[in-house]
Design an enzyme around this catalytic site. Structure first.
Site, mmCIF file in Angstrom:
data_model
loop_
_atom_site.group_PDB
_atom_site.id
_atom_site.type_symbol
_atom_site.label_atom_id
_atom_site.label_comp_id
_atom_site.label_asym_id
_atom_site.label_seq_id
_atom_site.Cartn_x
_atom_site.Cartn_y
_atom_site.Cartn_z
ATOM 1 N N TRP A 95 7.259 2.044 -1.090
ATOM 2 C CA TRP A 95 6.007 1.680 -0.100
ATOM 3 C C TRP A 95 5.673 3.118 0.611
ATOM 4 O O TRP A 95 3.851 3.720 1.345
ATOM 5 C CB TRP A 95 5.984 0.572 0.759
ATOM 6 C CG TRP A 95 5.750 -0.458 0.432
ATOM 7 C CD1 TRP A 95 6.801 -1.177 0.225
ATOM 8 C CD2 TRP A 95 4.576 -0.911 0.452
ATOM 9 N NE1 TRP A 95 6.168 -2.525 -0.235
ATOM 10 C CE2 TRP A 95 5.177 -2.973 0.197
ATOM 11 C CE3 TRP A 95 3.629 -1.135 0.279
ATOM 12 C CZ2 TRP A 95 3.731 -3.947 -0.227
ATOM 13 C CZ3 TRP A 95 2.427 -1.533 -0.138
ATOM 14 C CH2 TRP A 95 2.389 -3.183 -0.587
ATOM 15 N N TYR A 137 1.856 -8.134 2.581
ATOM 16 C CA TYR A 137 1.954 -9.574 2.168
ATOM 17 C C TYR A 137 2.233 -10.005 2.933
ATOM 18 O O TYR A 137 2.460 -11.561 3.865
ATOM 19 C CB TYR A 137 3.398 -9.415 1.231
ATOM 20 C CG TYR A 137 3.573 -8.689 -0.275
ATOM 21 C CD1 TYR A 137 2.469 -9.572 -1.509
ATOM 22 C CD2 TYR A 137 2.706 -6.885 -0.089
ATOM 23 C CE1 TYR A 137 2.289 -8.979 -2.167
ATOM 24 C CE2 TYR A 137 2.240 -6.817 -1.085
ATOM 25 C CZ TYR A 137 2.134 -7.636 -2.689
ATOM 26 O OH TYR A 137 1.514 -7.142 -3.877
ATOM 27 N N CYS A 198 -0.457 -7.801 -5.418
ATOM 28 C CA CYS A 198 -0.640 -7.946 -6.911
ATOM 29 C C CYS A 198 0.181 -9.426 -7.014
ATOM 30 O O CYS A 198 -0.329 -10.062 -7.395
ATOM 31 C CB CYS A 198 0.633 -7.263 -7.509
ATOM 32 S SG CYS A 198 -0.404 -5.022 -6.998
ATOM 33 N N SER A 219 -1.685 -8.651 -10.933
ATOM 34 C CA SER A 219 -1.622 -7.089 -11.536
ATOM 35 C C SER A 219 -0.562 -6.533 -12.230
ATOM 36 O O SER A 219 0.363 -7.234 -10.274
ATOM 37 C CB SER A 219 -3.377 -6.696 -10.685
ATOM 38 O OG SER A 219 -2.465 -5.093 -11.378
ATOM 39 N N ASP A 221 2.229 -3.968 -13.060
ATOM 40 C CA ASP A 221 2.382 -2.806 -14.004
ATOM 41 C C ASP A 221 3.827 -3.097 -14.452
ATOM 42 O O ASP A 221 5.103 -3.108 -13.616
ATOM 43 C CB ASP A 221 2.832 -1.108 -12.405
ATOM 44 C CG ASP A 221 3.367 0.152 -12.906
ATOM 45 O OD1 ASP A 221 4.233 -0.402 -14.369
ATOM 46 O OD2 ASP A 221 3.995 0.496 -12.637
#
Length: 316
Positions: A95, A137, A198, A219, A221
């Site tokens: 992060w 989150y 995400c 989303s 990755d």
């Protein structure tokens, strides 16, 4: 472009579902400009299913995944903390890029990540100002903000909603409910988050003494994020099942925009050249008093023999 329907679950190895999706996105995905400026190829709406029976977890074997880093992140979410300091103390760096980028833009100082993290650890005031990610989150999971009337059309902050605690109670006491879920997508607070969620919504389903979980990811990755997201979601199902005296069922992963960054071509080609091997299992070594009391030493992954790690850049 729209992704194919649910991938077949009869492959000889659970990871073939993921590799098939990786190949389809790279070969047939719509090439797009994206927020980061890197560019992606993407498909819309794929779904994968993974059995969690007997401690199974969808831990990728075609590259080494730092599963303890993913586990530490999940445990951090459950504390409600939103500052990277606790993560950096555990040598978790996933992060750091977002507050580091904010610091560089604000100050013009091109400090290295290591130097930035060293200041986060050493300086309380610096950590408070530059290490905070906003209400990401964990804040939404365990302290969703509420407001109550304070007179004259004013409102004051009420008690936050602990969605995770309420979920555990609901699974225990109302297992056939269609409301066994939690989300991080708080529209009113998105612009204050370093990164809007995400992996945004989790839903659960109890049948025949087993708990299954569905992760809706707006989303994903596929090159970097999926490996962590799938493992940590499966880990959470295992934890919830233990807390609610159930057996783990399956993890259903559903993606919205499932994409591969254009600068991850080397990762895709290398992973697709490798054959999955082994069936790792997650062991929970202790049953804590509550879902919030697990420690990293409570988890062990066995029979994990992956191919080597593949380095790839993170798009911020």
């Amino acid at each position: 472009m729209t992704g194919d329907s649910t991938a077949a679950v009869t492959d000889s190895h659970y990871e073939h579902q993921y590799l098939d999706l990786l190949r389809r996105v790279w070969e047939h995905g719509d090439e797009r400009r994206d927020r980061t400026g890197v560019g992606t190829r993407a498909l819309f709406g794929p779904q994968l299913r993974f059995s969690l029976d007997g401690g199974a977890v969808p831990l990728l074997t075609t590259k080494r995944v730092a599963w303890k880093t993913a586990a530490r992140e999940m445990l951090w979410f459950l504390t409600g903390d939103t500052n990277i300091r606790r993560l950096v103390e555990q040598k978790v760096h996933i992060w750091t890029d977002w507050p580091l980028d904010r610091y560089r833009r604000a100050t013009g100082e091109q400090v290295t990540r290591d130097a930035f993290e060293a200041r986060i650890l050493a300086d309380d005031a610096f950590a408070a100002e530059w290490g905070d990610l906003g209400p990401v989150y964990g804040k939404q999971w365990v302290d969703w903000p509420t407001y109550e009337p304070a007179g004259d059309d004013l409102f004051r902050r009420g008690n936050g909603v602990n969605q995770i605690a309420e979920l555990v109670e609901a699974i225990r006491n109302n297992p056939t409910s269609r409301r066994l879920l939690f989300t991080g997508w708080n529209v009113a607070e998105l612009n204050r988050m370093a990164l809007p969620p995400c992996h945004m919504t989790y839903q659960f389903f109890v049948a025949n003494g087993r708990l299954s979980g569905l992760l809706w990811q707006r989303s994903c990755d596929l090159g970097l994020g999926f490996a962590f997201n799938a493992f940590s979601a499966a880990m959470l199902v295992h934890m919830l099942a233990q807390q609610c005296d159930l057996l783990p069922g399956e993890l259903v992963w559903s993606g919205g925009d499932a994409h591969i960054y254009l600068n991850h071509e080397h990762l895709v080609r290398e992973q697709l050249s490798r054959e999955p091997r082994g069936h790792p299992r997650l062991e929970l070594l202790r049953r804590p008093t509550s879902i919030f009391d697990y420690k990293i030493d409570d988890f062990r992954v066995v029979d994990y023999d992956p191919h080597p790690h593949i380095a790839a850049p993170v798009a911020v």
